[in-house]
Design a protein around this motif. Structure first.
Motif, PDB file in Angstrom:
ATOM      1  N   MET A 389       0.826  -1.195   0.000  1.00  0.00           N
ATOM      2  CA  MET A 389       0.000   0.000   0.000  1.00  0.00           C
ATOM      3  C   MET A 389       0.866   1.252   0.000  1.00  0.00           C
ATOM      4  SD  MET A 389      -3.112  -0.937  -0.358  1.00  0.00           S
ATOM      5  CE  MET A 389      -3.814   0.707  -0.194  1.00  0.00           C
ATOM      6  N   ALA A 390       1.966   1.247   0.768  1.00  0.00           N
ATOM      7  CA  ALA A 390       2.863   2.402   0.791  1.00  0.00           C
ATOM      8  C   ALA A 390       3.485   2.633  -0.578  1.00  0.00           C
ATOM      9  CB  ALA A 390       3.949   2.209   1.844  1.00  0.00           C
ATOM     10  N   GLN A 391       3.887   1.556  -1.250  1.00  0.00           N
ATOM     11  CA  GLN A 391       4.470   1.689  -2.581  1.00  0.00           C
ATOM     12  C   GLN A 391       3.480   2.313  -3.551  1.00  0.00           C
ATOM     13  OE1 GLN A 391       7.089  -1.418  -4.857  1.00  0.00           O
ATOM     14  NE2 GLN A 391       4.973  -1.925  -5.365  1.00  0.00           N
ATOM     15  N   GLN A 392       2.226   1.888  -3.465  1.00  0.00           N
ATOM     16  CA  GLN A 392       1.215   2.438  -4.359  1.00  0.00           C
ATOM     17  C   GLN A 392       0.910   3.896  -4.025  1.00  0.00           C
ATOM     18  OE1 GLN A 392      -2.634   0.478  -4.319  1.00  0.00           O
ATOM     19  NE2 GLN A 392      -3.089   1.192  -6.386  1.00  0.00           N
ATOM     20  N   TYR A 393       0.733   4.199  -2.759  1.00  0.00           N
ATOM     21  CA  TYR A 393       0.464   5.576  -2.358  1.00  0.00           C
ATOM     22  C   TYR A 393       1.590   6.501  -2.821  1.00  0.00           C
ATOM     23  CZ  TYR A 393      -3.775   5.875   0.518  1.00  0.00           C
ATOM     24  OH  TYR A 393      -5.080   5.947   0.955  1.00  0.00           O
ATOM     25  N   GLU A 394       2.837   6.089  -2.608  1.00  0.00           N
ATOM     26  CA  GLU A 394       3.967   6.946  -2.971  1.00  0.00           C
ATOM     27  C   GLU A 394       4.077   7.119  -4.477  1.00  0.00           C
ATOM     28  OE1 GLU A 394       7.149   4.964  -1.014  1.00  0.00           O
ATOM     29  OE2 GLU A 394       6.538   5.661   0.992  1.00  0.00           O
ATOM     30  N   ASP A 425      12.846  12.176  -4.244  1.00  0.00           N
ATOM     31  CA  ASP A 425      13.952  11.689  -5.073  1.00  0.00           C
ATOM     32  C   ASP A 425      13.470  10.730  -6.152  1.00  0.00           C
ATOM     33  OD1 ASP A 425      15.718  13.173  -3.569  1.00  0.00           O
ATOM     34  OD2 ASP A 425      16.328  11.491  -2.294  1.00  0.00           O
ATOM     35  N   THR A 426      12.454   9.934  -5.829  1.00  0.00           N
ATOM     36  CA  THR A 426      11.922   8.984  -6.809  1.00  0.00           C
ATOM     37  C   THR A 426      11.364   9.703  -8.033  1.00  0.00           C
ATOM     38  OG1 THR A 426       9.959   8.965  -5.376  1.00  0.00           O
ATOM     39  CG2 THR A 426      11.446   7.066  -5.255  1.00  0.00           C
ATOM     40  N   LEU A 427      10.610  10.769  -7.800  1.00  0.00           N
ATOM     41  CA  LEU A 427      10.043  11.526  -8.918  1.00  0.00           C
ATOM     42  C   LEU A 427      11.135  12.260  -9.675  1.00  0.00           C
ATOM     43  CD1 LEU A 427       7.741  12.676 -10.587  1.00  0.00           C
ATOM     44  CD2 LEU A 427       7.402  14.420  -8.811  1.00  0.00           C
ATOM     45  N   ASN A 428      12.084  12.824  -8.973  1.00  0.00           N
ATOM     46  CA  ASN A 428      13.180  13.526  -9.644  1.00  0.00           C
ATOM     47  C   ASN A 428      13.922  12.585 -10.597  1.00  0.00           C
ATOM     48  OD1 ASN A 428      14.944  16.015  -9.795  1.00  0.00           O
ATOM     49  ND2 ASN A 428      16.461  14.491  -9.172  1.00  0.00           N
ATOM     50  N   HIS A 429      14.127  11.342 -10.160  1.00  0.00           N
ATOM     51  CA  HIS A 429      14.782  10.352 -11.018  1.00  0.00           C
ATOM     52  C   HIS A 429      13.954  10.092 -12.270  1.00  0.00           C
ATOM     53  CE1 HIS A 429      16.670   6.711 -12.443  1.00  0.00           C
ATOM     54  NE2 HIS A 429      15.558   6.018 -12.231  1.00  0.00           N
ATOM     55  N   GLN A 430      12.650   9.944 -12.126  1.00  0.00           N
ATOM     56  CA  GLN A 430      11.799   9.659 -13.282  1.00  0.00           C
ATOM     57  C   GLN A 430      11.798  10.818 -14.272  1.00  0.00           C
ATOM     58  OE1 GLN A 430       8.531   8.339 -10.530  1.00  0.00           O
ATOM     59  NE2 GLN A 430       8.179   6.798 -12.111  1.00  0.00           N
ATOM     60  N   ILE A 431      11.731  12.041 -13.758  1.00  0.00           N
ATOM     61  CA  ILE A 431      11.740  13.215 -14.645  1.00  0.00           C
ATOM     62  C   ILE A 431      13.074  13.319 -15.374  1.00  0.00           C
ATOM     63  CG2 ILE A 431      11.711  15.735 -14.706  1.00  0.00           C
ATOM     64  CD1 ILE A 431       9.730  15.664 -12.382  1.00  0.00           C
ATOM     65  N   GLU A 432      14.163  13.213 -14.636  1.00  0.00           N
ATOM     66  CA  GLU A 432      15.480  13.409 -15.241  1.00  0.00           C
ATOM     67  C   GLU A 432      15.838  12.290 -16.208  1.00  0.00           C
ATOM     68  OE1 GLU A 432      17.313  16.127 -15.198  1.00  0.00           O
ATOM     69  OE2 GLU A 432      15.620  16.962 -14.084  1.00  0.00           O
ATOM     70  N   ARG A 439      13.480   7.970 -21.920  1.00  0.00           N
ATOM     71  CA  ARG A 439      13.034   6.708 -21.340  1.00  0.00           C
ATOM     72  C   ARG A 439      12.135   6.960 -20.136  1.00  0.00           C
ATOM     73  NH1 ARG A 439      18.350   5.809 -23.111  1.00  0.00           N
ATOM     74  NH2 ARG A 439      18.659   3.875 -24.296  1.00  0.00           N
ATOM     75  N   VAL A 440      11.140   6.090 -19.974  1.00  0.00           N
ATOM     76  CA  VAL A 440      10.224   6.151 -18.837  1.00  0.00           C
ATOM     77  C   VAL A 440      10.470   4.933 -17.965  1.00  0.00           C
ATOM     78  CG1 VAL A 440       7.809   6.079 -18.112  1.00  0.00           C
ATOM     79  CG2 VAL A 440       8.465   7.427 -20.116  1.00  0.00           C
ATOM     80  N   THR A 441      10.631   5.143 -16.685  1.00  0.00           N
ATOM     81  CA  THR A 441      10.763   4.020 -15.755  1.00  0.00           C
ATOM     82  C   THR A 441       9.544   3.987 -14.851  1.00  0.00           C
ATOM     83  OG1 THR A 441      12.185   2.924 -14.149  1.00  0.00           O
ATOM     84  CG2 THR A 441      12.050   5.316 -13.988  1.00  0.00           C
ATOM     85  N   ILE A 442       9.027   2.787 -14.617  1.00  0.00           N
ATOM     86  CA  ILE A 442       7.854   2.589 -13.778  1.00  0.00           C
ATOM     87  C   ILE A 442       8.309   1.937 -12.477  1.00  0.00           C
ATOM     88  CG2 ILE A 442       5.598   1.483 -13.583  1.00  0.00           C
ATOM     89  CD1 ILE A 442       5.791   3.705 -15.724  1.00  0.00           C
ATOM     90  N   LEU A 443       8.155   2.635 -11.372  1.00  0.00           N
ATOM     91  CA  LEU A 443       8.643   2.152 -10.089  1.00  0.00           C
ATOM     92  C   LEU A 443       7.624   1.292  -9.349  1.00  0.00           C
ATOM     93  CD1 LEU A 443      10.460   5.384  -8.827  1.00  0.00           C
ATOM     94  CD2 LEU A 443      11.346   3.523 -10.257  1.00  0.00           C
ATOM     95  N   ASP A 444       6.359   1.405  -9.725  1.00  0.00           N
ATOM     96  CA  ASP A 444       5.308   0.597  -9.101  1.00  0.00           C
ATOM     97  C   ASP A 444       4.549  -0.132 -10.198  1.00  0.00           C
ATOM     98  OD1 ASP A 444       3.281  -0.546  -7.628  1.00  0.00           O
ATOM     99  OD2 ASP A 444       2.153   1.318  -7.381  1.00  0.00           O
ATOM    100  N   PRO A 445       4.662  -1.469 -10.274  1.00  0.00           N
ATOM    101  CA  PRO A 445       3.983  -2.202 -11.352  1.00  0.00           C
ATOM    102  C   PRO A 445       2.470  -2.088 -11.302  1.00  0.00           C
ATOM    103  CG  PRO A 445       4.874  -3.719  -9.694  1.00  0.00           C
ATOM    104  CD  PRO A 445       5.423  -2.360  -9.381  1.00  0.00           C
ATOM    105  N   ASP A 446       1.917  -1.708 -10.146  1.00  0.00           N
ATOM    106  CA  ASP A 446       0.471  -1.534 -10.038  1.00  0.00           C
ATOM    107  C   ASP A 446       0.037  -0.086 -10.239  1.00  0.00           C
ATOM    108  OD1 ASP A 446       0.067  -4.245  -9.395  1.00  0.00           O
ATOM    109  OD2 ASP A 446       0.539  -3.875  -7.290  1.00  0.00           O
ATOM    110  N   GLY A 447       0.987   0.789 -10.575  1.00  0.00           N
ATOM    111  CA  GLY A 447       0.679   2.208 -10.718  1.00  0.00           C
ATOM    112  C   GLY A 447       0.411   2.603 -12.164  1.00  0.00           C
TER     113      GLY A 447
END
Length: 518
Positions: A389-394, A425-432, A439-447
């Motif tokens: 749940m925390a992974q999905q919320y974040e 930091d997670t979002l900053n990594h995805q944007i950069e 390239r797009v990286t998906i950190l939550d497979p359920d997101g």
């Protein structure tokens, strides 16, 4: 030193759901279906406690495509569900004035064409765009083209084609949906108790909740308690003191006003989100009315001004006075603590910008069924539930923060704050990663999936500085021919579709309600 008592094992004999509304009945319905299939000797009783004195928030009327799978799991009749809830179809979200004044882009449900040599279609489109002569990527999203032409039919056929390269969700009246699921759940053995909880009993030693007492003196015992009490978080915070991660420094909006208005034509198959000087305004078209709301930060505008902006920008006459809501974005440090599981607003709140509230309810009850406990409520089950749940919320948090951070607006103090604020930091990594390589990286497979991130990144003018060098392996002329054929196929397919409103009138038109629900 006395050894702490370990709760007795054995199967759950009673689950108590505290709170009704959308969260309560969306939790009760699949649990009722599950228990109806169990041998009566081993069946767990399910009791839902609902107070007539406590209203529901009722802002979550737009959904994501996964709502269809939830309904299908319950074996709901799709046409009946649509009629009972005054629903319309949703192909995505139109964004206005996000990023900069005058900007408009669409977050559609579906891909931008099939992958080519293990690279997404958008990556190849970006290469052609850098060379000149390419229209907006939205021309290759079937859902977007359908939405902008107000067309709708469900996807058709199994072979990949423009006729099924999209998905859809629903707009519906959340109050009617809760009532619909209440009837469903009670028909499968869920019992409803009406009353207000005035006391909670806990077991000495381990702090497990054992019973709740209602204002008329009734005492309802249980083995597992599901907290669907909304922002009050009666059990998860009031009793368990689970704690809260406060995200208002990333998502500063803390207030909303909601009001329905008369429906207007055309009946659009999408939600509209329009950025305002201190937040944003939603528009959700239903069969019997249009839902509207203004989400804003009280530190940058007054309630009176927010209400004025909301009412000034309605399509039709308001059906009542705006309803005031307060909230704090964030999530519980634990959504499962001891024998209490929080589902819905009691577990956390991320503003309804991408219609994720109902999604979190569905996934919350789905994970509970997947990790279904016995009376011990083993802490390892709870830990796994909390981790997921925390992974999905974040992940949802980061996706919502993206909308605010990538702005070039400097016309108000609110937007200047958003553009300058620090981000996770997670979002900053995805944007950069996208900015530097496409390239797009998906950190939550359920997101949210790659097409959703692409829609937002490009819609907010975040363009890659460099691209994957392996894209050069595809012949440019052949690639341009492929994209042109795909665009024509999408356009021709959408041309043959009926108008969204006409499709509803023909197949799933609801009976008029005597009064629009506030």
């Amino acid at each position: 030193m006395e050894k702490q008592r370990t709760p007795d094992g054995g199967p759950l004999r009673r689950i108590v759901i505290v709170g009704g509304g959308t969260a309560g009945w969306m939790t009760a319905a699949p649990l009722g279906q599950l228990m109806a299939r169990v041998d009566p000797k081993a069946r767990c009783e399910i009791v839902l406690i609902e107070s007539p004195d406590i209203g529901t928030v009722g802002v979550g009327e737009a959904t994501l495509p996964t709502i269809r799978f939830y309904n299908r799991t319950l074996d709901l009749d799709n046409a009946e569900f649509i009629r009972k809830t005054q629903a319309t179809f949703k192909l995505g979200i139109e964004f206005k004035d996000w990023g900069h004044l005058g900007n408009r882009f669409f977050h559609g449900f579906g891909e931008f064409g099939p992958a080519i040599q293990n690279r997404s279609s958008v990556m190849h489109w970006l290469r052609l765009r850098s060379m000149g002569g390419m229209d907006s990527h939205e021309h290759w999203s079937t859902a977007t083209v359908m939405a902008l032409r107000n067309r709708f039919v469900p996807p058709d056929g199994d072979a990949p084609s423009a006729a099924n390269a999209y998905s859809y969700a629903f707009h519906f009246d959340a109050g009617l949906y809760a009532a619909y699921l209440r009837d469903y759940a009670m028909a499968r053995g869920v019992s409803r108790e009406e009353g207000t909880i005035v006391d909670v009993s806990v077991r000495p030693g381990d702090g497990f909740v054992t019973a709740v007492t209602l204002d008329d003196g009734r005492r309802i015992e249980g083995d597992l308690f599901i907290d669907c009490s909304g922002f009050r978080a009666l059990l998860i915070e009031g009793v368990c003191k689970a704690g809260y991660h406060d995200w208002t420094h990333w998502l500063p909006c803390d207030s909303a006003q909601a009001v329905p208005c008369d429906k207007t034509a055309p009946l659009t198959p999408y939600t509209t989100s329009t950025a305002r000087s201190a937040g944003w305004q939603w528009r959700i078209p239903l069969q019997h009315r249009t839902g509207n709301g203004h989400v804003y930060c009280s530190g940058y505008t007054s309630d009176d001004e927010a209400g004025r902006v909301l009412l000034q920008n309605l399509d039709g006459p308001a059906l009542g006075e705006p309803r005031q809501l307060r909230f704090k974005t964030g999530m519980r440090r634990k959504t499962w603590d001891r024998n209490v599981v929080a589902i819905g607003l009691s577990s956390g709140f991320v503003e309804p910008l991408e219609s994720t509230s109902i999604q979190l309810i569905m996934d919350g009850v789905g994970r509970l069924i997947e990790l279904f406990p016995d009376k011990r409520c083993d802490r390892h089950l709870a830990n796994e539930y909390n981790r997921r749940m925390a992974q999905q919320y974040e992940s949802i948090r980061d996706f919502i923060v993206l909308h605010y951070k990538l702005t070039a607006r400097d016309d108000s103090e609110f937007w200047r704050y958003c553009s300058g604020m620090s981000i996770p930091d997670t979002l900053n990594h995805q944007i950069e990663l996208f900015r530097r390589s496409g390239r797009v990286t998906i950190l939550d497979p359920d997101g949210f999936a790659e097409p959703s991130w692409v829609s937002l990144l490009l819609g907010l003018d975040c363009w890659p500085q460099r691209l994957d060098p392996l894209l050069q392996q595809v012949d440019e002329r052949a690639l341009r021919t492929h994209f042109e054929r795909l665009r024509q196929a999408i356009s021709q397919t959408v041309d043959g579709m009926p108008d969204h409103g006409a499709f509803i009138d023909r197949y799933v038109r609801a009976e008029p309600l005597q009064r629009a629900r506030p």
